[in-house]
Design a protein around this motif. Structure first.
Motif, mmCIF file in Angstrom:
data_model
loop_
_atom_site.group_PDB
_atom_site.id
_atom_site.type_symbol
_atom_site.label_atom_id
_atom_site.label_comp_id
_atom_site.label_asym_id
_atom_site.label_seq_id
_atom_site.Cartn_x
_atom_site.Cartn_y
_atom_site.Cartn_z
ATOM 1 N N ARG A 339 44.127 31.745 48.700
ATOM 2 C CA ARG A 339 42.552 31.162 48.964
ATOM 3 C C ARG A 339 41.574 32.212 48.608
ATOM 4 N NH1 ARG A 339 43.327 31.147 53.956
ATOM 5 N NH2 ARG A 339 43.738 28.926 54.019
ATOM 6 N N ASN A 340 42.292 33.769 48.649
ATOM 7 C CA ASN A 340 41.490 34.653 48.194
ATOM 8 C C ASN A 340 42.153 35.524 47.003
ATOM 9 O OD1 ASN A 340 39.772 34.767 50.767
ATOM 10 N ND2 ASN A 340 41.694 34.987 51.640
ATOM 11 N N VAL A 341 41.439 35.503 45.779
ATOM 12 C CA VAL A 341 42.091 36.395 44.557
ATOM 13 C C VAL A 341 41.062 37.126 44.005
ATOM 14 C CG1 VAL A 341 43.237 35.791 42.477
ATOM 15 C CG2 VAL A 341 43.414 34.080 44.239
ATOM 16 N N SER A 342 41.565 38.470 43.833
ATOM 17 C CA SER A 342 40.549 39.398 43.233
ATOM 18 C C SER A 342 41.253 39.952 41.706
ATOM 19 C CB SER A 342 40.468 40.926 43.983
ATOM 20 O OG SER A 342 41.939 41.291 44.067
ATOM 21 N N ALA A 343 40.100 40.110 40.814
ATOM 22 C CA ALA A 343 40.889 40.713 39.677
ATOM 23 C C ALA A 343 40.110 41.864 39.137
ATOM 24 C CB ALA A 343 40.423 39.499 38.494
ATOM 25 N N TYR A 344 40.871 42.968 38.983
ATOM 26 C CA TYR A 344 40.477 44.437 38.851
ATOM 27 C C TYR A 344 40.485 44.820 37.544
ATOM 28 C CZ TYR A 344 42.014 49.296 38.690
ATOM 29 O OH TYR A 344 42.383 50.617 38.331
ATOM 30 N N VAL A 345 39.272 45.301 37.119
ATOM 31 C CA VAL A 345 39.152 45.702 35.544
ATOM 32 C C VAL A 345 39.148 47.213 35.653
ATOM 33 C CG1 VAL A 345 37.713 45.635 33.529
ATOM 34 C CG2 VAL A 345 37.763 43.847 35.155
ATOM 35 N N PRO A 346 40.106 47.834 35.171
ATOM 36 C CA PRO A 346 40.454 49.323 35.052
ATOM 37 C C PRO A 346 39.240 49.875 33.899
ATOM 38 C CG PRO A 346 42.193 48.582 33.720
ATOM 39 C CD PRO A 346 41.231 47.324 34.239
ATOM 40 N N GLY A 347 39.294 51.480 33.784
ATOM 41 C CA GLY A 347 38.175 51.862 33.111
ATOM 42 C C GLY A 347 38.758 53.096 32.203
ATOM 43 N N LEU A 348 37.806 54.164 32.086
ATOM 44 C CA LEU A 348 38.205 55.174 31.242
ATOM 45 C C LEU A 348 39.670 55.550 31.048
ATOM 46 C CD1 LEU A 348 37.105 57.470 29.178
ATOM 47 C CD2 LEU A 348 36.758 58.902 31.086
ATOM 48 N N GLY A 349 40.251 55.701 29.918
ATOM 49 C CA GLY A 349 41.576 56.160 29.765
ATOM 50 C C GLY A 349 42.954 55.214 29.969
ATOM 51 N N THR A 350 42.492 53.973 30.386
ATOM 52 C CA THR A 350 43.552 53.024 30.775
ATOM 53 C C THR A 350 44.048 52.597 29.574
ATOM 54 O OG1 THR A 350 42.272 52.446 32.992
ATOM 55 C CG2 THR A 350 44.252 50.999 32.089
ATOM 56 N N HIS A 424 38.091 31.740 46.982
ATOM 57 C CA HIS A 424 37.134 33.083 47.200
ATOM 58 C C HIS A 424 37.633 34.071 46.240
ATOM 59 C CE1 HIS A 424 36.451 37.123 49.278
ATOM 60 N NE2 HIS A 424 35.091 36.749 48.739
ATOM 61 N N LEU A 425 36.807 34.220 45.064
ATOM 62 C CA LEU A 425 37.204 35.222 43.983
ATOM 63 C C LEU A 425 36.408 36.180 43.985
ATOM 64 C CD1 LEU A 425 37.512 32.460 40.945
ATOM 65 C CD2 LEU A 425 39.339 33.292 42.864
ATOM 66 N N THR A 426 36.889 37.581 43.843
ATOM 67 C CA THR A 426 36.424 38.751 43.621
ATOM 68 C C THR A 426 36.733 39.549 42.537
ATOM 69 O OG1 THR A 426 36.721 38.991 46.173
ATOM 70 C CG2 THR A 426 36.128 40.944 45.023
ATOM 71 N N ALA A 427 35.271 39.975 41.769
ATOM 72 C CA ALA A 427 35.595 40.742 40.513
ATOM 73 C C ALA A 427 35.568 42.063 41.088
ATOM 74 C CB ALA A 427 34.538 40.511 39.584
ATOM 75 N N ILE A 428 36.526 42.944 40.723
ATOM 76 C CA ILE A 428 36.580 44.368 40.906
ATOM 77 C C ILE A 428 36.429 45.193 39.761
ATOM 78 C CG2 ILE A 428 37.591 46.168 42.074
ATOM 79 C CD1 ILE A 428 39.167 44.273 43.755
ATOM 80 N N GLY A 429 35.390 46.036 39.376
ATOM 81 C CA GLY A 429 35.273 47.047 38.350
ATOM 82 C C GLY A 429 35.522 48.510 38.873
#
Length: 598
Positions: A339-350, A424-429
């Motif tokens: 029901r709940n899904v998040s998608a995390y975008v990593p940053g510098l150096g990844t 329920h979708l969550t965008a994580i940066g």
């Protein structure tokens, strides 16, 4: 075709459905072999292993293992025959169509098509300089062009006006037959290689031969499979395409061409996972063969090792490739049934390296575990579907602008394949990833399906107000540690910060600016809430919901460096931040512990 010379009559009368019917028979044998293997492994061998401990039981298990390998080999090879026959039928369809068009035109013109493919045409009348003149009939042979130019002298009789049309038809017939013959020879060679050695012992070498057979069938029939994939369609349209495929055709993609569907947004997660697990060892072997990056190879082997071990929550490999700095999309928990899904975008150096596997993937796993304590129907994804900046190019917008459309496409795929009517979708940066998420939110239509946005350790997101992210300010959450230098990154207009950073012993560039501003004190504390990529997300002017996080070790006084920038997800280092992230991802943002604005 069994040594028979292919003629236009054979091609005309060919029934591709006969090849498909034969393929279906091979598929039935393949499916039965796969089912029998599962029976041996899951019932017979597993039960014997659980209940018996003796030398005879060990011998019986060895025989069952041998039987399982035999069934595996049958399943693979019979499936390959089926795919080859279907590919043959599909590839012969076009030359047969071209031939029939040429024959129909010949019939309409009352031309005669002879057994050798030549085309006879009737006498005709052609104009000359001295008046109309009768011309004889003739025969045109495929690919043997007759002179069609007008004669240089009026005394030379012109060609029959039917000759050019007849020659064109003869050439088309010849080309169709030649194309069909080339297809037939290619598939005959592939099918002839699908031969089992005598005896019943399927060895490791035999299984390696099966892998080569798979590659051979892919090389021969791959074009047939690739042509059917809706590469340019929306994720929703791709899901509809996949759902409409017969089960045996889905198996073709998963068994023969997993790379064609493994990274395709809109394909169900279980199918993508199976495809990518099949593709991963092939990708590793290919990189080893061509001397690919050892850094990426190490990461891919580590991912393969983790996929082979139990995981909590279960791992789903949603994409993997060596494109750019490497690509990997991994979900902890089933993103289609949760029901709940998040998608995390990593940053510098990844990038795709050992640190990604050991640290960045662990962040997604920790998020999933925390969210499942809030709501068991939760999954968390690490999305490395773009090239994050590696060094000084963190200051550019290009990586985010290239990554944002890919992220939105992925999120549209999650929305399309999720089994809940309104997931329920969550965008994580995190870090530069927050700027990528902000850039994605500015795309027309925003981030598909997203309800909440979490920004962690952000140097700005490219907008000045939380409302500009498309979900409403009450659904934008910010975690910003007081001792995280990246969250103090001064705006490009603030001169002198880079020099101060150099004085503080930090590298020049944006991070040097951050360190310099940090030594002098928080820029926001001095009344300036502009960061490198826009308004400080933790400021009152931005208007998001700032939640409590641990301040982390001071970069200078406690020699913490950038440690505070990397602990938001980690319960052992920042329990309050991890709990707040879990509450948002798990669908209970009302449980978040609030923090004052900067």
């Amino acid at each position: 075709m069994n040594g028979t010379i292919l003629t236009w009559r054979i091609l005309r009368d060919l029934k591709p459905a006969a090849f498909e019917g034969a393929g279906d028979t091979w598929h039935a044998v393949s499916s039965r072999s796969g089912a029998d293997r599962a029976l041996v492994d899951r019932l017979m061998a597993a039960r014997l292993r659980e209940t018996q401990r003796s030398e005879s039981a060990g011998a019986a298990l060895a025989r069952l293992h041998r039987l399982s390998r035999n069934y595996q080999y049958l399943h693979t090879e019979c499936g390959l025959v089926r795919t080859a026959l279907n590919g043959l039928a599909a590839d012969l369809a076009e030359p047969q169509r071209q031939l029939r068009l040429a024959l129909d035109e010949a019939a309409d013109l009352r031309f005669t098509v002879h057994d050798d493919g030549s085309v006879g045409y009737p006498p005709g009348t052609a104009p000359t300089l001295t008046g109309p003149r009768d011309t004889p009939g003739g025969r045109a042979r495929g690919d043997a062009r007759l002179p069609l130019d007008a004669p240089d002298s009026p005394s030379v009789a012109p060609l029959n006006p039917h000759a050019e049309r007849a020659q064109s038809i003869a050439d088309r017939i010849a080309r169709a037959v030649r194309a069909a013959a080339e297809i037939d020879a290619r598939y005959a060679a592939t099918l002839n290689r699908l031969r089992a050695a005598e005896g019943l012992d399927v060895t490791a070498a035999t299984l390696a031969d099966a892998a080569r057979d798979t590659a051979g069938v892919r090389a021969t029939a791959g074009r047939h499979l690739a042509q059917e994939v809706p590469h340019n369609a929306s994720p929703a349209a791709r899901k509809a395409w996949w759902d409409a495929l017969p089960e045996e055709q889905r198996r073709e993609y998963l068994d023969i061409a997993p790379d064609l569907v493994g990274g395709l947004d809109g394909i169900p997660a279980t199918a993508r996972d199976e495809a990518n697990r099949r593709y991963l060892p092939l990708l590793i072997a290919e990189l080893e063969r061509r001397g690919g990056s050892e850094t990426e190879l190490e990461a891919l082997r580590m991912i393969q090792d983790r996929l082979g071990r139990p995981s909590n929550p279960p791992m789903y490999l949603l994409a993997v490739s060596d494109e750019g700095n490497g690509r990997a999309v991994i979900s902890y928990g089933d993103p289609d049934s949760s029901r709940n899904v998040s998608a995390y975008v990593p940053g510098l150096g990844t990038r795709l390296n050992a640190d990604f596997v050991e640290d960045t993937m662990k962040r997604a796993q920790d998020t999933a575990l925390g969210a499942r304590r809030v709501d068991p129907s939760s999954a968390s994804i690490i999305w490395l579907g773009y090239d994050a900046p590696q060094h000084a190019d963190v200051a550019t917008h290009g990586d985010a602008e290239r990554g944002a459309p890919a992220y939105n496409h992925f999120m549209a795929g999650l929305e399309a394949t999720n089994s809940h009517a309104d997931p329920h979708l969550t965008a994580i940066g995190h870090s530069y990833g927050s700027f990528t998420v902000g850039t994605a939110a500015k795309q027309p239509g925003g981030i598909p399906g997203v309800d909440d946005v979490i920004l962690l350790g952000s140097p700005g997101v490219g907008v000045d107000r939380a409302d500009d992210l498309g979900v409403g300010r009450e659904h934008v959450f910010v975690g910003s540690a007081d001792n995280d230098p990246v969250t103090h990154l001064p705006s490009a207009q603030q001169s002198g910060a880079g020099a101060v950073g150099a004085l503080a012993g930090a590298p020049l560039g944006p991070l040097g600016m951050a360190a310099g501003a940090y030594v002098l004190g928080d820029a926001a504390d001095q009344g300036d809430d502009d960061l490198y990529y826009g308004k400080d997300p933790a400021s009152a002017a931005f208007g998001a919901q700032r939640f409590k996080v641990d301040p982390g070790p001071h970069a200078v006084l406690e020699a913490g460096g950038f440690a505070a920038h990397s602990q938001y997800f980690t319960p052992k280092k920042d329990q309050v931040s991890a709990d707040n992230i879990a509450a948002i991802v798990g669908g209970r943002p009302q449980d978040v512990t609030r923090e004052e604005y900067r």
